[in-house]
Motif scaffolding. Structure first.
Motif, short mmCIF file in Angstrom:
data_model
loop_
_atom_site.label_atom_id
_atom_site.label_comp_id
_atom_site.label_asym_id
_atom_site.label_seq_id
_atom_site.Cartn_x
_atom_site.Cartn_y
_atom_site.Cartn_z
N ILE A 33 0.83 -1.20 0.00
CA ILE A 33 0.00 0.00 0.00
C ILE A 33 0.87 1.25 0.00
O ILE A 33 0.50 2.28 -0.57
N TYR A 34 2.05 1.17 0.63
CA TYR A 34 2.93 2.35 0.69
C TYR A 34 3.50 2.68 -0.69
O TYR A 34 3.61 3.86 -1.06
N VAL A 35 3.87 1.65 -1.42
CA VAL A 35 4.36 1.88 -2.79
C VAL A 35 3.24 2.45 -3.65
O VAL A 35 3.46 3.36 -4.47
N GLU A 36 2.03 1.96 -3.46
CA GLU A 36 0.90 2.44 -4.23
C GLU A 36 0.62 3.92 -3.94
O GLU A 36 0.37 4.71 -4.85
N ILE A 37 0.65 4.30 -2.67
CA ILE A 37 0.43 5.70 -2.29
C ILE A 37 1.53 6.58 -2.90
O ILE A 37 1.26 7.69 -3.39
N ALA A 38 2.78 6.09 -2.87
CA ALA A 38 3.88 6.86 -3.45
C ALA A 38 3.70 7.04 -4.95
O ALA A 38 4.00 8.11 -5.50
N VAL A 66 -11.81 6.15 -1.87
CA VAL A 66 -11.75 4.69 -2.01
C VAL A 66 -11.02 4.06 -0.81
O VAL A 66 -11.44 3.02 -0.28
N MET A 67 -9.95 4.69 -0.36
CA MET A 67 -9.21 4.18 0.79
C MET A 67 -10.05 4.22 2.06
O MET A 67 -10.04 3.28 2.87
N ILE A 68 -10.80 5.30 2.24
CA ILE A 68 -11.68 5.41 3.42
C ILE A 68 -12.77 4.35 3.38
O ILE A 68 -13.09 3.72 4.40
N LEU A 69 -13.33 4.14 2.19
CA LEU A 69 -14.34 3.09 2.06
C LEU A 69 -13.77 1.72 2.39
O LEU A 69 -14.41 0.92 3.10
N GLN A 70 -12.58 1.42 1.89
CA GLN A 70 -12.00 0.09 2.08
C GLN A 70 -11.60 -0.18 3.52
O GLN A 70 -11.84 -1.28 4.03
N TYR A 71 -10.99 0.81 4.18
CA TYR A 71 -10.39 0.56 5.49
C TYR A 71 -11.25 1.01 6.67
O TYR A 71 -10.99 0.59 7.81
N LEU A 86 -16.21 -5.65 -0.42
CA LEU A 86 -14.81 -5.34 -0.18
C LEU A 86 -13.97 -5.36 -1.46
O LEU A 86 -12.99 -4.61 -1.58
N PHE A 87 -14.35 -6.19 -2.43
CA PHE A 87 -13.54 -6.29 -3.65
C PHE A 87 -13.66 -5.05 -4.52
O PHE A 87 -12.77 -4.75 -5.31
N MET A 88 -14.76 -4.28 -4.36
CA MET A 88 -14.99 -3.14 -5.25
C MET A 88 -13.95 -2.03 -5.10
O MET A 88 -13.35 -1.62 -6.10
N PRO A 89 -13.67 -1.54 -3.86
CA PRO A 89 -12.62 -0.52 -3.75
C PRO A 89 -11.24 -1.03 -4.14
O PRO A 89 -10.43 -0.29 -4.72
N ILE A 90 -10.96 -2.31 -3.85
CA ILE A 90 -9.67 -2.88 -4.24
C ILE A 90 -9.55 -2.92 -5.76
O ILE A 90 -8.51 -2.59 -6.34
N PHE A 91 -10.64 -3.30 -6.42
CA PHE A 91 -10.66 -3.39 -7.88
C PHE A 91 -10.45 -2.02 -8.51
O PHE A 91 -9.60 -1.85 -9.40
#
Length: 225
Positions: A33-38, A66-71, A86-91
């Motif tokens: 997730i950190y690499v993704e945010i970067a 999307v991050m708020i929805l997922q976590y 749960l799969f929707m925000p990840i997708f």
């Protein structure tokens, strides 16, 4: 001429293609997730540098939602609903890097520069021709839809008739636009098998080397982390 091109295009189109491939790699192989945010933050900075501040802000807000929805929001729901949603925000989250890179190329790199860049990269003309027509097709249709809406506002047409008029007009315009773009491509000698030349001069600048280095660094980070 070179100075004019540098003012018009923030980055070399070849750099945009490399960034797009790096973003696609991030979609399929990233697990951190950190690499993704970067990656999202770096693409937002590049959009701001390319004078697309509102586009960068919209993508940052969408990613934050999307991050708020997922976590935070979805985990508070009942387990059955959580497992379904749960799969929707990840997708959707996985497509953000690619969409941000694509929005940069669409907004700030004209089609003629992108065609020249693909020609420099030795991409087959079977790919260049349909892609160049597609890149010119959607802006043309979008511009015509705006004209249709403005004309309907002047005539004070109701919502139901407006929807009908837009749908019918778009169908007719879509067919007409495709014919016009195909005819324009033929007129410019797109079917001529000889080697193509271009008055556009492309060359890498400092920002291009920085972007390529950061993109390759992220690709390595994806496989390391």
């Amino acid at each position: 001429m070179i100075q004019e091109l540098e003012k018009e295009v923030p980055i070399d189109p070849r750099t945009g293609i490399i960034i797009l491939f790096a973003a696609n790699t991030a979609i399929f192989f990233n697990k951190s997730i950190y690499v993704e945010i970067a990656i999202i933050f770096s693409l937002a900075v590049l959009l701001v540098y390319s004078k697309c501040e509102m586009t960068a802000l919209k993508w940052i807000i969408c990613f934050a939602v999307v991050m708020i929805l997922q976590y935070y929001i979805i985990p508070m729901l009942p387990e059955v609903i959580e497992n379904l949603l749960l799969f929707m925000p990840i997708f959707f989250r996985k497509f953000f890097p690619c969409l941000m890179a694509a929005s940069l190329m669409i907004k700030r790199i004209p089609a003629k520069y992108l065609v020249t860049a693909m020609q420099k990269c030795k991409i087959p003309w079977k790919i260049i021709v349909p892609l160049s027509i597609t890149l010119r097709y959607f802006p043309t249709v979008k511009r015509e839809i705006k004209y249709i809406k403005d004309a309907m506002k002047l005539r004070n047409i109701g919502r139901i008739k407006k929807l009908e008029g837009i749908i019918v007009s778009v169908i007719v315009l879509a067919a007409a636009a495709s014919d016009e773009l195909s005819a324009a491509a033929v007129t410019r000698g797109i079917e001529n098998p000889c080697a193509k030349t271009s008055y556009i001069v492309l060359r890498f600048k400092v920002i291009d080397y920085v972007c390529i280095f950061i993109g390759l660094a992220f690709v390595l980070a994806i496989f390391i982390f």
